[in-house]
Write an enzyme that holds these catalytic residues in place. Structure first.
Site, mmCIF file in Angstrom:
data_model
loop_
_atom_site.group_PDB
_atom_site.id
_atom_site.type_symbol
_atom_site.label_atom_id
_atom_site.label_comp_id
_atom_site.label_asym_id
_atom_site.label_seq_id
_atom_site.Cartn_x
_atom_site.Cartn_y
_atom_site.Cartn_z
ATOM 1 C CG ASN A 95 -3.423 96.439 -78.238
ATOM 2 O OD1 ASN A 95 -4.241 97.459 -78.708
ATOM 3 N ND2 ASN A 95 -2.522 96.143 -78.937
ATOM 4 C CD1 TRP A 96 -8.570 97.974 -73.976
ATOM 5 C CD2 TRP A 96 -10.070 99.447 -74.513
ATOM 6 N NE1 TRP A 96 -9.138 98.554 -72.832
ATOM 7 C CE2 TRP A 96 -10.054 99.387 -73.226
ATOM 8 C CE3 TRP A 96 -11.046 100.336 -75.057
ATOM 9 C CZ2 TRP A 96 -10.871 99.908 -72.273
ATOM 10 C CZ3 TRP A 96 -12.021 101.232 -74.149
ATOM 11 C CH2 TRP A 96 -12.010 101.060 -72.845
ATOM 12 C CE LYS A 97 -4.088 93.040 -79.958
ATOM 13 N NZ LYS A 97 -3.693 91.570 -80.535
ATOM 14 C CG HIS A 113 0.629 95.173 -82.093
ATOM 15 N ND1 HIS A 113 0.054 94.150 -82.835
ATOM 16 C CD2 HIS A 113 0.403 94.791 -80.832
ATOM 17 C CE1 HIS A 113 -0.396 93.109 -82.157
ATOM 18 N NE2 HIS A 113 -0.332 93.658 -80.802
ATOM 19 C CD GLU A 139 -3.025 92.480 -83.724
ATOM 20 O OE1 GLU A 139 -3.337 93.611 -83.341
ATOM 21 O OE2 GLU A 139 -3.153 91.384 -83.155
ATOM 22 C CD GLU A 154 2.213 92.465 -77.974
ATOM 23 O OE1 GLU A 154 1.567 92.373 -77.042
ATOM 24 O OE2 GLU A 154 2.045 92.737 -79.086
ATOM 25 N N GLY A 194 -3.464 86.357 -79.557
ATOM 26 C CA GLY A 194 -4.813 85.900 -79.876
ATOM 27 C C GLY A 194 -4.967 84.452 -80.339
ATOM 28 C CB SER A 214 -2.324 83.950 -75.116
ATOM 29 O OG SER A 214 -2.580 83.890 -76.671
ATOM 30 N N GLY A 265 -3.823 91.909 -74.776
ATOM 31 C CA GLY A 265 -5.137 92.088 -75.940
ATOM 32 C C GLY A 265 -6.229 91.624 -75.116
ATOM 33 N N GLY A 266 -6.829 90.152 -75.763
ATOM 34 C CA GLY A 266 -7.979 89.983 -75.422
ATOM 35 C C GLY A 266 -8.483 90.039 -73.795
HETATM 36 P P1 13P Z 1 -3.529 88.656 -76.848
HETATM 37 O O1 13P Z 1 -3.406 89.272 -75.516
HETATM 38 O O2 13P Z 1 -5.192 88.757 -77.333
HETATM 39 O O3 13P Z 1 -2.885 87.648 -77.191
HETATM 40 O O4 13P Z 1 -2.996 89.882 -77.572
HETATM 41 C C1 13P Z 1 -1.505 90.378 -77.335
HETATM 42 C C2 13P Z 1 -1.275 91.585 -78.072
HETATM 43 O O5 13P Z 1 -1.229 91.723 -79.143
HETATM 44 C C3 13P Z 1 -1.183 93.037 -77.175
HETATM 45 O O6 13P Z 1 -0.664 93.966 -77.952
#
Ligand code: 13P
Length: 253
Positions: free
Chosen positions: A9-11, A97, A99, A169, A175, A215, A236-237
């Site tokens: 997930n590049w966000k 998600h 967020e 999640e 994050g 994470s 994500g990251g």
């Molecule tokens: P991180 O891997 O950056 O913690 O993000 C997880 C995430 O929200 C994937 O959708």
């Protein structure tokens, strides 16, 4: 046997130049993904058709949208519908998600509508759930997550549920560098699978991939993915770094 999936997930990150380079690096490092594993890249909307050209001919790689709108079409400036995604060949879409639940105030009823629209257009939703820190510390995380599932999945038909991908999640792990322990992840994934089994039967529950997100890194992926009810990750990251995400793909059991 359900699929093992490494989803990125590049966000809202990376220029197209950077994203293009990253996808090419992943394709080069993984000329063929083994064991029927699936890599899914949830890239920003403007990159979907560009990324599709890069992965053309690679069925082991697929693209996901990070969201779609909860209504089918109309005067909703700036929004993207499930039918638009389907019209450019997109097969997966992240729905719910944390967020978006937090910053866009997406409601469980809207998420139910998004899921239905995805299914109407043959898009597999990756439905996200997970508890915030106060629930982890003082509440009942499996009850909280089960309630999220009930609130958005109940209107779907069992045949649709059978097509779903779920991502657990925990919000406190997204994050933050804090990962759920391997035991915590397995416990929550089992609670989700038990809910699916009790509600839809054991054969549907056994087929639904449940991904862990929060994470995930190359250093913890192997241990987390080794759990019997963890079917891969939504990352994500670490998905923005070729070395990291490549190692995470290799960590799929
Ligand atoms: P991180 O891997 O950056 O913690 O993000 C997880 C995430 O929200 C994937 O959708």
């Amino acid at each position: 046997m359900r699929k093992k999936i490494a989803a990125a997930n590049w966000k809202m990150n990376l220029s197209w130049k950077e994203g293009n380079e990253l996808i090419n690096q992943l394709l080069d490092r993984h000329p063929a993904i083994n064991n029927g594993h699936q890599v899914i890249l949830a890239v920003p909307f403007p990159y979907l058709t560009l990324a599709a050209k890069l992965i053309a001919g690679r069925s082991d790689f697929a693209l996901a949208a990070q969201n779609c709108y909860h209504l089918p079409a109309g005067a909703y400036t700036g929004e993207v519908s499930a039918s638009m995604l389907a019209s450019i060949g997109i097969k997966y879409c992240v729905v719910g998600h944390s967020e978006r639940r937090e910053y866009q105030q997406e409601t469980p009823a809207q998420l139910a509508d998004k899921l239905q629209l995805c299914f109407n257009h043959a898009i597999t939703p990756i439905f996200c759930c997970g508890e915030p820190l106060p629930i982890r510390e003082n509440g009942d995380p499996s009850r909280y997550v089960t309630d999220q599932l009930i609130a958005s999945l109940s209107s779907l038909a069992p045949e649709q549920i059978a097509q779903l991908i779920i991502a657990y999640e925990p919000i406190w792990a997204i994050g933050t560098g804090k990962t759920a322990s391997s035991a915590q992840a397995q416990e929550m994934h089992l609670a989700i699978r038990n809910y699916l089994r009790d509600t839809y039967g054991s054969s549907i529950a056994a087929e639904i991939p449940i991904l862990y997100g929060g994470s995930v890194k190359s250093s913890n992926a192997t241990e987390i993915f080794a759990n019997p009810d963890v079917d891969g990750g939504l990352v994500g990251g670490a998905s923005l770094i070729a070395d990291e995400f490549s190692a995470i793909i290799k960590a799929l059991p």
